[in-house]
Design a protein around this motif. Structure first.
Motif, PDB file in Angstrom:
ATOM      1  N   THR A  59       0.854  -1.185   0.000  1.00  0.00           N
ATOM      2  CA  THR A  59       0.000   0.000   0.000  1.00  0.00           C
ATOM      3  C   THR A  59       0.891   1.237   0.000  1.00  0.00           C
ATOM      4  O   THR A  59       2.010   1.204   0.529  1.00  0.00           O
ATOM      5  CB  THR A  59      -0.921   0.002   1.235  1.00  0.00           C
ATOM      6  OG1 THR A  59      -1.738  -1.173   1.197  1.00  0.00           O
ATOM      7  CG2 THR A  59      -1.825   1.228   1.255  1.00  0.00           C
ATOM      8  N   TYR A  60       0.375   2.332  -0.571  1.00  0.00           N
ATOM      9  CA  TYR A  60       1.183   3.536  -0.741  1.00  0.00           C
ATOM     10  C   TYR A  60       0.547   4.741  -0.066  1.00  0.00           C
ATOM     11  O   TYR A  60      -0.669   4.950  -0.131  1.00  0.00           O
ATOM     12  CB  TYR A  60       1.406   3.822  -2.234  1.00  0.00           C
ATOM     13  CG  TYR A  60       2.282   2.782  -2.873  1.00  0.00           C
ATOM     14  CD1 TYR A  60       3.660   2.917  -2.879  1.00  0.00           C
ATOM     15  CD2 TYR A  60       1.724   1.619  -3.415  1.00  0.00           C
ATOM     16  CE1 TYR A  60       4.470   1.941  -3.428  1.00  0.00           C
ATOM     17  CE2 TYR A  60       2.528   0.638  -3.963  1.00  0.00           C
ATOM     18  CZ  TYR A  60       3.903   0.802  -3.969  1.00  0.00           C
ATOM     19  OH  TYR A  60       4.706  -0.175  -4.493  1.00  0.00           O
ATOM     20  N   ILE A  61       1.400   5.511   0.592  1.00  0.00           N
ATOM     21  CA  ILE A  61       1.026   6.803   1.158  1.00  0.00           C
ATOM     22  C   ILE A  61       1.790   7.867   0.383  1.00  0.00           C
ATOM     23  O   ILE A  61       3.008   7.751   0.203  1.00  0.00           O
ATOM     24  CB  ILE A  61       1.383   6.893   2.653  1.00  0.00           C
ATOM     25  CG1 ILE A  61       0.607   5.839   3.448  1.00  0.00           C
ATOM     26  CG2 ILE A  61       1.094   8.290   3.197  1.00  0.00           C
ATOM     27  CD1 ILE A  61       1.023   5.749   4.905  1.00  0.00           C
ATOM     28  N   GLU A 179       6.138   3.069   0.341  1.00  0.00           N
ATOM     29  CA  GLU A 179       5.640   1.708   0.134  1.00  0.00           C
ATOM     30  C   GLU A 179       5.692   0.941   1.449  1.00  0.00           C
ATOM     31  O   GLU A 179       6.754   0.767   2.041  1.00  0.00           O
ATOM     32  CB  GLU A 179       6.489   0.995  -0.917  1.00  0.00           C
ATOM     33  CG  GLU A 179       6.072  -0.449  -1.163  1.00  0.00           C
ATOM     34  CD  GLU A 179       7.047  -1.167  -2.068  1.00  0.00           C
ATOM     35  OE1 GLU A 179       7.160  -0.759  -3.241  1.00  0.00           O
ATOM     36  OE2 GLU A 179       7.704  -2.116  -1.594  1.00  0.00           O
ATOM     37  N   ILE A 180       4.525   0.474   1.898  1.00  0.00           N
ATOM     38  CA  ILE A 180       4.406  -0.167   3.203  1.00  0.00           C
ATOM     39  C   ILE A 180       3.562  -1.421   3.046  1.00  0.00           C
ATOM     40  O   ILE A 180       2.653  -1.485   2.211  1.00  0.00           O
ATOM     41  CB  ILE A 180       3.745   0.794   4.218  1.00  0.00           C
ATOM     42  CG1 ILE A 180       4.557   2.092   4.313  1.00  0.00           C
ATOM     43  CG2 ILE A 180       3.622   0.161   5.593  1.00  0.00           C
ATOM     44  CD1 ILE A 180       3.814   3.228   4.945  1.00  0.00           C
ATOM     45  N   ASP A 181       3.859  -2.442   3.849  1.00  0.00           N
ATOM     46  CA  ASP A 181       3.008  -3.629   3.870  1.00  0.00           C
ATOM     47  C   ASP A 181       1.606  -3.233   4.315  1.00  0.00           C
ATOM     48  O   ASP A 181       1.436  -2.515   5.311  1.00  0.00           O
ATOM     49  CB  ASP A 181       3.578  -4.679   4.819  1.00  0.00           C
ATOM     50  CG  ASP A 181       4.849  -5.296   4.281  1.00  0.00           C
ATOM     51  OD1 ASP A 181       4.782  -5.961   3.242  1.00  0.00           O
ATOM     52  OD2 ASP A 181       5.911  -5.095   4.890  1.00  0.00           O
ATOM     53  N   THR A 182       0.617  -3.703   3.591  1.00  0.00           N
ATOM     54  CA  THR A 182      -0.765  -3.287   3.819  1.00  0.00           C
ATOM     55  C   THR A 182      -1.193  -3.470   5.271  1.00  0.00           C
ATOM     56  O   THR A 182      -1.876  -2.617   5.848  1.00  0.00           O
ATOM     57  CB  THR A 182      -1.706  -4.078   2.891  1.00  0.00           C
ATOM     58  OG1 THR A 182      -1.324  -3.849   1.530  1.00  0.00           O
ATOM     59  CG2 THR A 182      -3.143  -3.650   3.083  1.00  0.00           C
ATOM     60  N   LEU A 205      -3.589   8.432   1.986  1.00  0.00           N
ATOM     61  CA  LEU A 205      -3.527   7.016   1.656  1.00  0.00           C
ATOM     62  C   LEU A 205      -4.101   6.822   0.263  1.00  0.00           C
ATOM     63  O   LEU A 205      -5.221   7.245  -0.027  1.00  0.00           O
ATOM     64  CB  LEU A 205      -4.323   6.212   2.682  1.00  0.00           C
ATOM     65  CG  LEU A 205      -4.310   4.694   2.539  1.00  0.00           C
ATOM     66  CD1 LEU A 205      -2.908   4.144   2.735  1.00  0.00           C
ATOM     67  CD2 LEU A 205      -5.276   4.062   3.545  1.00  0.00           C
ATOM     68  N   LEU A 206      -3.327   6.200  -0.618  1.00  0.00           N
ATOM     69  CA  LEU A 206      -3.745   6.037  -2.009  1.00  0.00           C
ATOM     70  C   LEU A 206      -4.489   4.721  -2.201  1.00  0.00           C
ATOM     71  O   LEU A 206      -4.171   3.719  -1.546  1.00  0.00           O
ATOM     72  CB  LEU A 206      -2.521   6.081  -2.927  1.00  0.00           C
ATOM     73  CG  LEU A 206      -1.702   7.375  -2.852  1.00  0.00           C
ATOM     74  CD1 LEU A 206      -0.478   7.267  -3.751  1.00  0.00           C
ATOM     75  CD2 LEU A 206      -2.540   8.584  -3.242  1.00  0.00           C
ATOM     76  N   PRO A 207      -5.475   4.690  -3.086  1.00  0.00           N
ATOM     77  CA  PRO A 207      -6.222   3.443  -3.345  1.00  0.00           C
ATOM     78  C   PRO A 207      -5.289   2.332  -3.835  1.00  0.00           C
ATOM     79  O   PRO A 207      -4.464   2.546  -4.727  1.00  0.00           O
ATOM     80  CB  PRO A 207      -7.218   3.847  -4.434  1.00  0.00           C
ATOM     81  CG  PRO A 207      -7.349   5.335  -4.318  1.00  0.00           C
ATOM     82  CD  PRO A 207      -6.009   5.823  -3.868  1.00  0.00           C
ATOM     83  N   GLU A 208      -5.419   1.151  -3.245  1.00  0.00           N
ATOM     84  CA  GLU A 208      -4.535   0.037  -3.592  1.00  0.00           C
ATOM     85  C   GLU A 208      -4.653  -0.357  -5.056  1.00  0.00           C
ATOM     86  O   GLU A 208      -3.670  -0.751  -5.691  1.00  0.00           O
ATOM     87  CB  GLU A 208      -4.855  -1.171  -2.705  1.00  0.00           C
ATOM     88  CG  GLU A 208      -4.509  -0.973  -1.241  1.00  0.00           C
ATOM     89  CD  GLU A 208      -4.794  -2.216  -0.426  1.00  0.00           C
ATOM     90  OE1 GLU A 208      -4.596  -3.329  -0.962  1.00  0.00           O
ATOM     91  OE2 GLU A 208      -5.221  -2.081   0.725  1.00  0.00           O
ATOM     92  N   THR A 213       3.012  -3.139  -8.023  1.00  0.00           N
ATOM     93  CA  THR A 213       4.403  -3.195  -7.575  1.00  0.00           C
ATOM     94  C   THR A 213       5.070  -4.393  -8.231  1.00  0.00           C
ATOM     95  O   THR A 213       4.619  -5.531  -8.058  1.00  0.00           O
ATOM     96  CB  THR A 213       4.480  -3.329  -6.043  1.00  0.00           C
ATOM     97  OG1 THR A 213       3.684  -2.313  -5.438  1.00  0.00           O
ATOM     98  CG2 THR A 213       5.920  -3.201  -5.570  1.00  0.00           C
ATOM     99  N   TRP A 214       6.138  -4.132  -8.976  1.00  0.00           N
ATOM    100  CA  TRP A 214       6.850  -5.190  -9.699  1.00  0.00           C
ATOM    101  C   TRP A 214       8.235  -5.374  -9.097  1.00  0.00           C
ATOM    102  O   TRP A 214       8.915  -4.403  -8.768  1.00  0.00           O
ATOM    103  CB  TRP A 214       6.998  -4.833 -11.181  1.00  0.00           C
ATOM    104  CG  TRP A 214       5.713  -4.510 -11.873  1.00  0.00           C
ATOM    105  CD1 TRP A 214       5.146  -3.277 -12.027  1.00  0.00           C
ATOM    106  CD2 TRP A 214       4.823  -5.434 -12.505  1.00  0.00           C
ATOM    107  NE1 TRP A 214       3.964  -3.364 -12.715  1.00  0.00           N
ATOM    108  CE2 TRP A 214       3.733  -4.685 -13.027  1.00  0.00           C
ATOM    109  CE3 TRP A 214       4.835  -6.814 -12.691  1.00  0.00           C
ATOM    110  CZ2 TRP A 214       2.679  -5.271 -13.713  1.00  0.00           C
ATOM    111  CZ3 TRP A 214       3.788  -7.406 -13.378  1.00  0.00           C
ATOM    112  CH2 TRP A 214       2.726  -6.641 -13.881  1.00  0.00           C
TER     113      TRP A 214
END
Length: 529
Positions: A59-61, A179-182, A205-208, A213-214
């Protein structure tokens, strides 16, 4: 024991020096890799390998605002605020090189870090500090210096202005993706709420579903063992010489336009519209620098990258420009477990979900061997006092190492998620540290039998996948367990007690694997004695 010099943390920085021309020529050099450094005579037709996967549960902030670098500097273990020299040292003429001292050349050109989207400051590089638009691996700590979560901070967008297309993403202030673990996002947001009151920042908080993520692993064929790993000269050097945001921006575009534009070229010219669209869909790039010491010792070590894209990119391999390399590539899409196993095999944590939150110091996870992941001298940040004390005294009792497991299926079936205690047994009558001899008072001249010896805990198993695992082991045992002449003298065991007295306890045997940073640790340990 911990060394006190930052240079000792990454010996590749002190041992490998690029030529001075690198300062004046930041062109990406993969196409010009000499075949003698990547192909043997017998294997000229062998292929490289491009392995990729989509990483789940990230998940991204988004963080933005003039105080963003200052805010991150006060919360994370990495150093995010630069030190300056008031000179234009990015482009140096031959005559000017001799007139500047080495200390001046190694400093960052002054700029206003609050009023432009400039990237990330890196305190340690091949030529001192530098500015980069690559992501940075770092961590949040609690007040006791224990890891709340690890994370990657990406400057976003990947670059702000293109010299090839009309792409331009103007930002008045710095902007980052975290980038953080959900599963750990809620903890990070609470930390943001309690520390952001006096800072001029915005975060959301951005929508998943908006991002993918690659993770990529690029292997080169038949690299001779006596040469420098080609990734160091051709990828790491260009990134680590930028002393200004402008050079960092141009370097990033050169990397992206050369490595990831395979299907958007028309002959020798770019399809500008397609390239511009591709630029808009790349949100962040991270070179995994945790394997730098391994790359220094092993010329065939592959390069691992992470790329964050919009959900419009459904297959990142379609954009990999294989033509920039002087050999063919085999492309494989594998499960993320392949990358996790590679990290476990080399003693590297895959993510914070592999450990219990707020239970381990970052130095125990070898963060001091990862470039710019932890700073001891940047000033106050959450958990800094404990970190500084551990570093300055050298009293780090345990470190993370890779282990091989026999009987791992017993652990898979036990269901208990707590760390498992590891006991060391010595297979001779001679005593060692960590295991006490118990003597019979009626027979003082005879040592205790093997079954009579009391055992001490040697460490803990943190995580595993089948036969590969990561364990925290007492550093006082390293000189013995990594001595090849004594490898059969010790056994490391985990005993799983049966809940029913009718059933026997299960035993899992662990074999410590030599970590790639061990030679550096030994030198530091000897210097402290």
């Amino acid at each position: 024991m911990l060394g006190r010099g930052r240079a000792s943390r990454c010996s590749v920085f002190s041992r490998v020096q690029p030529c001075k021309a690198v300062y004046r020529n930041l062109k990406f050099g993969l196409r010009h890799m000499q075949c003698s450094t990547i192909q043997s005579e017998a294997g000229a037709s062998d292929n490289g390998c491009f392995v990729f996967c989509e990483v789940p549960n990230k998940t991204y902030i988004k963080l933005m605002g003039p105080d963003s670098p200052h805010f991150l500097n006060g919360l994370l273990t990495s150093k995010f605020l630069p030190s300056y020299v008031k000179k234009n040292l990015t482009t140096i003429s031959v005559n000017e090189e001799d007139s500047h001292s080495t200390s001046d050349v190694n400093k960052i050109e002054e700029f206003n870090e609050k009023c432009c989207n400039w990237g990330i400051y890196n305190d340690v590089g091949y030529h001192g500090p530098y500015i980069s638009r690559l992501g940075q691996y770092t961590s949040f700590l609690n007040s006791k210096g224990k890891i709340v979560t690890d994370l990657i901070v990406y400057p976003t967008p990947v670059f702000t202005e293109s010299t090839i297309t009309k792409y331009s993403k103007f930002n008045r202030h710095p902007a980052y993706l975290l980038e953080i673990d959900t599963i750990l996002v809620s903890k990070v947001l609470k930390m943001f709420e309690s520390h952001s009151l006096k800072n001029k920042i915005k975060y959301k908080l951005l929508p998943e579903n908006n991002f993918k993520t690659w993770e990529l692993m690029i292997s080169l064929p038949n690299v001779p063992g006596n040469c420098l790993n080609p990734w160091i000269n051709n990828l790491h050097f260009p990134f680590t010489v930028a002393k200004s945001p402008e050079v960092a921006n141009n370097t990033m575009e050169q990397i992206v336009s050369n490595m990831f534009t395979f299907n958007i070229k028309n002959g020798d010219t770019y399809n500008v519209e397609a390239l511009d669209s591709f630029y808009k869909n790349i949100k962040g790039i991270y070179l995994d620098r945790r394997f730098d010491l391994l790359m220094e010792e092993n010329s065939s070590t592959p390069q691992i990258l992470k790329i964050v894209t919009s959900n419009k990119i459904t297959d990142i391999s379609q954009f990999f420009n294989k033509k920039v390399f002087p050999f063919e590539f085999v492309t494989k899409k594998l499960d993320h477990q392949f990358f996790r196993d590679y990290k476990l095999l080399n003693g590297v944590l895959d993510s914070a979900t592999d450990i219990k939150p707020e239970s381990i110091w970052p130095l125990e996870l070898n963060f001091d061997y990862y470039p710019n992941s932890v700073s001891i001298d940047k000033g106050c940040y959450l958990g800094q006092e404990i970190m500084h004390r551990l570093f300055s005294t050298g009293r780090l009792k345990k470190r993370l190492i890779p282990v091989k497991l026999e009987g791992y299926h017993y652990l898979e079936n036990c269901g208990n998620k707590d760390y498992k205690d590891i006991v060391v047994k010595y297979n001779q009558d001679t005593d060692i540290e960590g295991q006490e001899q118990v003597y019979n008072p009626f027979q003082p001249s005879q040592p205790a039998s093997f079954s009579q010896k009391r055992q001490k805990v040697a460490g803990s198993l943190l995580t595993f996948n089948k036969e590969n695992g990561l364990a925290l082991i007492r550093t006082e045992l390293f000189d013995k367990i990594f001595d090849s002449s004594r490898k059969n003298d010790y056994e490391f065991l985990i005993t799983l007690e049966s809940e029913s007295p009718e059933h026997q306890s299960k035993v899992v045997k662990l074999t410590p694997q030599t970590p790639y940073w061990l030679p550096i640790w030994k030198k530091e340990n000897e210097s402290q004695k």
